[in-house]
Write an enzyme that holds these catalytic residues in place. Sequence first.
Site, PDB file in Angstrom:
ATOM      1  N   PHE A 151      -1.023  26.660  15.767  1.00  0.00           N
ATOM      2  CA  PHE A 151      -1.559  25.724  14.773  1.00  0.00           C
ATOM      3  C   PHE A 151      -0.683  24.503  14.569  1.00  0.00           C
ATOM      4  O   PHE A 151      -1.147  23.467  14.112  1.00  0.00           O
ATOM      5  CB  PHE A 151      -1.750  26.451  13.423  1.00  0.00           C
ATOM      6  CG  PHE A 151      -0.475  26.574  12.622  1.00  0.00           C
ATOM      7  CD1 PHE A 151      -0.029  25.523  11.829  1.00  0.00           C
ATOM      8  CD2 PHE A 151       0.310  27.721  12.689  1.00  0.00           C
ATOM      9  CE1 PHE A 151       1.155  25.613  11.107  1.00  0.00           C
ATOM     10  CE2 PHE A 151       1.492  27.816  11.973  1.00  0.00           C
ATOM     11  CZ  PHE A 151       1.911  26.754  11.184  1.00  0.00           C
ATOM     12  N   LYS A 170      -7.999  27.752  24.542  1.00  0.00           N
ATOM     13  CA  LYS A 170      -8.324  28.528  23.333  1.00  0.00           C
ATOM     14  C   LYS A 170      -7.352  28.048  22.264  1.00  0.00           C
ATOM     15  O   LYS A 170      -6.234  28.544  22.153  1.00  0.00           O
ATOM     16  CB  LYS A 170      -8.138  30.023  23.623  1.00  0.00           C
ATOM     17  CG  LYS A 170      -8.936  30.968  22.743  1.00  0.00           C
ATOM     18  CD  LYS A 170      -8.705  30.825  21.258  1.00  0.00           C
ATOM     19  CE  LYS A 170      -7.365  31.345  20.782  1.00  0.00           C
ATOM     20  NZ  LYS A 170      -7.096  31.033  19.351  1.00  0.00           N
ATOM     21  N   GLU A 224      -7.292  28.945  15.838  1.00  0.00           N
ATOM     22  CA  GLU A 224      -8.504  28.974  15.017  1.00  0.00           C
ATOM     23  C   GLU A 224      -8.258  28.317  13.649  1.00  0.00           C
ATOM     24  O   GLU A 224      -9.182  28.093  12.886  1.00  0.00           O
ATOM     25  CB  GLU A 224      -9.012  30.418  14.857  1.00  0.00           C
ATOM     26  CG  GLU A 224      -8.078  31.390  14.139  1.00  0.00           C
ATOM     27  CD  GLU A 224      -6.946  31.951  15.017  1.00  0.00           C
ATOM     28  OE1 GLU A 224      -6.511  31.258  15.967  1.00  0.00           O
ATOM     29  OE2 GLU A 224      -6.484  33.070  14.717  1.00  0.00           O
ATOM     30  N   SER A 235       3.838  32.595  18.257  1.00  0.00           N
ATOM     31  CA  SER A 235       4.917  33.396  17.681  1.00  0.00           C
ATOM     32  C   SER A 235       5.438  34.418  18.693  1.00  0.00           C
ATOM     33  O   SER A 235       4.780  34.721  19.693  1.00  0.00           O
ATOM     34  CB  SER A 235       4.414  34.106  16.422  1.00  0.00           C
ATOM     35  OG  SER A 235       3.286  34.871  16.759  1.00  0.00           O
ATOM     36  N   CYS A 253       8.677  24.350  15.908  1.00  0.00           N
ATOM     37  CA  CYS A 253       9.487  25.318  16.658  1.00  0.00           C
ATOM     38  C   CYS A 253      10.878  24.769  16.934  1.00  0.00           C
ATOM     39  O   CYS A 253      11.767  25.511  17.321  1.00  0.00           O
ATOM     40  CB  CYS A 253       8.807  25.692  17.956  1.00  0.00           C
ATOM     41  SG  CYS A 253       8.748  24.311  19.090  1.00  0.00           S
ATOM     42  N   GLU A 292      12.383  34.197  11.748  1.00  0.00           N
ATOM     43  CA  GLU A 292      11.958  32.793  11.778  1.00  0.00           C
ATOM     44  C   GLU A 292      11.160  32.557  10.495  1.00  0.00           C
ATOM     45  O   GLU A 292      10.089  33.151  10.308  1.00  0.00           O
ATOM     46  CB  GLU A 292      11.066  32.543  13.003  1.00  0.00           C
ATOM     47  CG  GLU A 292      10.602  31.106  13.090  1.00  0.00           C
ATOM     48  CD  GLU A 292       9.605  30.863  14.226  1.00  0.00           C
ATOM     49  OE1 GLU A 292       8.772  31.741  14.506  1.00  0.00           O
ATOM     50  OE2 GLU A 292       9.668  29.785  14.828  1.00  0.00           O
TER      51      GLU A 292
END
Length: 497
Positions: free
Chosen positions: A150, A174, A177, A227, A282, A382
Amino acid sequence: MTQQVPLLINGELVASESTRLLPVTNPATQEVIAQVPCATEAEVERAVDAAKAAFETWKEMPVGERARLMLRYQALLKERHDELATIISQETGKTFDDAKGDVWRGIEVVEHACNIASLSMGETVENVARKIDCYSITQPLGVCVGITPFNFPAMIPLWMFPMAIACGNTFVLKPSEQDPLTPMRLAELFQEAGAPAGLLQVVHGGKEVVDQLLTHKDTPAISFVGSVNVGEHIYRTGTDHMKRVQAFAGAKNHMVIMPDAQKNQVVNNIAGASVGAAGQRCMAISVAVFVGEARKWIPEVRDALAKVRPGAWNDPDAGYGPQINPQARQRVLSLIQEGKEAGADCILDGSECIVEGYPDGNWVGPTMFSNVTTDMSIYKEEIFGPVLIALEVDTLEEAIELVNNNPYGNGTSMFTASGAAARKYQHEIKVGQVGINVPVPVPLPMFSFTGWRKSFYGDQHAYGKQAVRFYTETKTVTARWFEDDIDTGVNTTITLK
Ligand code: NAD
């Protein structure tokens, strides 16, 4: 009624027949701005089939044509830069300027893909044996798959499909979402730039859709960013199915601050790098390691963080936006609580953050801990929120050992005035991307994005030359053209004569 996000299959935007719909929300307000379908098995199958059929033609397309598609796409993305950033701001909550940066770092990869002719050049050696030449060529793999997170809905899809397609492959994306509107718009613009039908498909959904793509007999290469737990699953399952996989995963990035560094640079850089994008990068700096006398700057770093103000996407003075969803916010708040309970000093607490006019937003204010030890969950996990934790050591050697003992190896930076200290750090640190007086060392696309250890599973990284290696096979040709006067006789050895 809110719009339903379409799928893109074989050049057509299609409404999914799925009855499983997930809301896409503005994280500053919780307003539902769209519904995203979880594509059905049949729809995913159609997407792969379309990509497979298009591959037969596209792989024969001259390299100049492939490059020209990328040139047109680059121009269109630049033209629509603000429009794309507006969509990003609304579905992720990023500030408009930061959203523009998300698009820009993607455009740079498209620019890189325009160089595909020189990037995919093979090698030639004449006379590897008498009158025999050897040369290598690169050929595309087929249908490549991208699964994206995301937090960079423009940049990360653009790390993947432009390079894969420029290499002669076709692609099934993909996207996350949680913010599918941006990647969908990127795909529409790709069609508008003249991409033939079937080059790029977009399917939506979660684990089921991912697993179908991951185990499909016709998808030889999988690119994943997300992740660490999901990354491990993707890498294991993909390689078990004999696929090529690159999986970019989580991070815990340390900034090492030497006492000879320029204090103001340290203070400003650490504030931006830790809470920018609400810490949802990240490559965000989430751990500051103060060496020796540098520890006395901790209060000034805290004061700089305290001045950064979160706000909504339409607030031009906001420093950063909300967490992506209420669960993500709750997770950050729980970790802050755990840090307090474990005995760390919460010297700046953003857990009660309120943004005027946006009572329902997923806000977390800038937060900082000192007196942190490496066994605490705020150090080990994290956090992916605007939380900076400070550790203190006495020497550079201790700092290096600390960073190298952390399982992640995405990025790190060190601030110093000493070339010798910087050289030692860059050489000894087991992290793939190192900044010297640069807080967030994300390489530009002529290099590759080179996370290490638990931050990356695979061997060829994103963009740069490594993307071409990832998205192509190398073939070597050893060739001899007979002249009338050559008679090599019978050779029963393995040497060329
Ligand atoms: P995520 O792992 O939850 O989701 C990433 C993608 O995987 C999404 O498309 C999602 O639909 C899919 N997915 C989720 N659960 C799945 C499952 N069980 N099986 C199969 N697919 C699944 O990640 P996120 O929250 O969207 O993104 C944030 C994470 O991404 C952070 O950990 C961040 O560090 C990481 N990230 C890493 C890099 C990097 O280059 N190393 C870059 C950006 C983000």
